[in-house]
Design a protein around this motif. Structure first.
Motif, PDB file in Angstrom:
ATOM      1  N   UNK A   4       0.950  -1.108   0.032  1.00 27.25           N
ATOM      2  CA  UNK A   4       0.041  -0.028   0.084  1.00 27.25           C
ATOM      3  C   UNK A   4       0.943   1.116   0.085  1.00 27.25           C
ATOM      4  N   UNK A   5       0.947   1.868  -1.096  1.00 29.26           N
ATOM      5  CA  UNK A   5       2.049   2.806  -1.356  1.00 29.26           C
ATOM      6  C   UNK A   5       1.149   4.338  -0.971  1.00 29.26           C
ATOM      7  N   UNK A   6       1.847   5.073   0.049  1.00 30.14           N
ATOM      8  CA  UNK A   6       1.159   6.477   0.220  1.00 30.14           C
ATOM      9  C   UNK A   6       2.165   7.521  -0.317  1.00 30.14           C
ATOM     10  N   UNK A   7       1.474   8.514  -1.231  1.00 33.49           N
ATOM     11  CA  UNK A   7       2.229   9.561  -1.321  1.00 33.49           C
ATOM     12  C   UNK A   7       2.717  10.301  -0.346  1.00 33.49           C
ATOM     13  N   UNK A   8       3.916  10.737  -0.612  1.00 33.16           N
ATOM     14  CA  UNK A   8       4.652  11.754   0.579  1.00 33.16           C
ATOM     15  C   UNK A   8       3.693  12.756   1.205  1.00 33.16           C
ATOM     16  N   UNK A  10       0.772  13.153   1.579  1.00 32.87           N
ATOM     17  CA  UNK A  10      -0.282  12.564   2.146  1.00 32.87           C
ATOM     18  C   UNK A  10       0.324  11.677   3.493  1.00 32.87           C
ATOM     19  N   UNK A  11       1.377  11.638   3.430  1.00 30.82           N
ATOM     20  CA  UNK A  11       2.134  10.520   4.601  1.00 30.82           C
ATOM     21  C   UNK A  11       1.706  10.934   6.043  1.00 30.82           C
ATOM     22  N   UNK A  12       1.591  12.151   6.348  1.00 31.98           N
ATOM     23  CA  UNK A  12       1.210  12.728   7.715  1.00 31.98           C
ATOM     24  C   UNK A  12      -0.250  12.156   7.895  1.00 31.98           C
ATOM     25  N   UNK A  13      -1.199  12.414   6.987  1.00 36.42           N
ATOM     26  CA  UNK A  13      -2.451  12.127   7.253  1.00 36.42           C
ATOM     27  C   UNK A  13      -2.792  10.848   7.013  1.00 36.42           C
ATOM     28  N   UNK A  14      -2.106   9.932   6.241  1.00 36.08           N
ATOM     29  CA  UNK A  14      -2.666   8.642   6.027  1.00 36.08           C
ATOM     30  C   UNK A  14      -1.767   7.415   6.777  1.00 36.08           C
ATOM     31  N   UNK A  15      -0.472   7.364   6.782  1.00 31.73           N
ATOM     32  CA  UNK A  15       0.137   6.479   7.154  1.00 31.73           C
ATOM     33  C   UNK A  15      -0.358   5.751   8.325  1.00 31.73           C
ATOM     34  N   UNK A  16      -0.494   6.242   9.135  1.00 32.89           N
ATOM     35  CA  UNK A  16      -0.855   5.607  10.593  1.00 32.89           C
ATOM     36  C   UNK A  16      -2.359   4.838  10.461  1.00 32.89           C
ATOM     37  N   UNK A  17      -3.202   5.537   9.817  1.00 30.72           N
ATOM     38  CA  UNK A  17      -4.478   5.030   9.519  1.00 30.72           C
ATOM     39  C   UNK A  17      -4.443   3.832   8.655  1.00 30.72           C
ATOM     40  N   UNK A  18      -3.488   3.880   7.616  1.00 35.54           N
ATOM     41  CA  UNK A  18      -3.340   2.782   6.669  1.00 35.54           C
ATOM     42  C   UNK A  18      -2.633   1.438   7.592  1.00 35.54           C
ATOM     43  N   UNK A  19      -1.831   1.624   8.222  1.00 32.59           N
ATOM     44  CA  UNK A  19      -1.088   0.832   9.138  1.00 32.59           C
ATOM     45  C   UNK A  19      -2.045   0.273  10.096  1.00 32.59           C
ATOM     46  N   UNK A  31       3.817   1.553   2.916  1.00 37.05           N
ATOM     47  CA  UNK A  31       5.162   2.354   2.511  1.00 37.05           C
ATOM     48  C   UNK A  31       4.999   3.608   2.060  1.00 37.05           C
ATOM     49  N   UNK A  32       5.603   4.393   2.226  1.00 35.94           N
ATOM     50  CA  UNK A  32       5.797   5.838   1.867  1.00 35.94           C
ATOM     51  C   UNK A  32       6.731   6.143   0.712  1.00 35.94           C
TER      52      UNK A  32
END
Length: 75
Positions: A4-8, A10-19, A31-32
């Motif tokens: 699941x690739x998160x654009x850099x 949007x990383x602050x907003x989505x990374x923790x939610x997707x994990x 991953x970012x």
């Protein structure tokens, strides 16, 4: 493995939610995307690239020759 690739951006907003969303699925890794710079594919002329491409038919070839006629069944 699924990424699941998160654009850099949007990383602050989505990374923790997707994990958290994929925590129970061991086949998914979040991953970012940290790539920078221009897209290397954009530099190639598409017409030039097509000339180098070779399309192959990977199906099994038919036996050469012809087959004898068979009588049609009456049914």
């Amino acid at each position: 493995m699924i990424y699941c690739v998160i654009p850099q951006a949007l990383a602050d907003e989505l990374y923790d939610k997707m994990v958290a969303y994929y925590k129970d699925d061991p086949n998914v890794t979040v991953i970012i995307d940290r790539r920078e710079g221009p897209d290397r594919r954009a530099r190639q002329d598409r017409a030039e690239f097509k000339e180098k491409r070779e399309t192959r038919d990977r199906r099994r070839q038919r036996i050469p020759g012809t087959f004898p006629e068979t009588p049609a069944e009456e049914g």
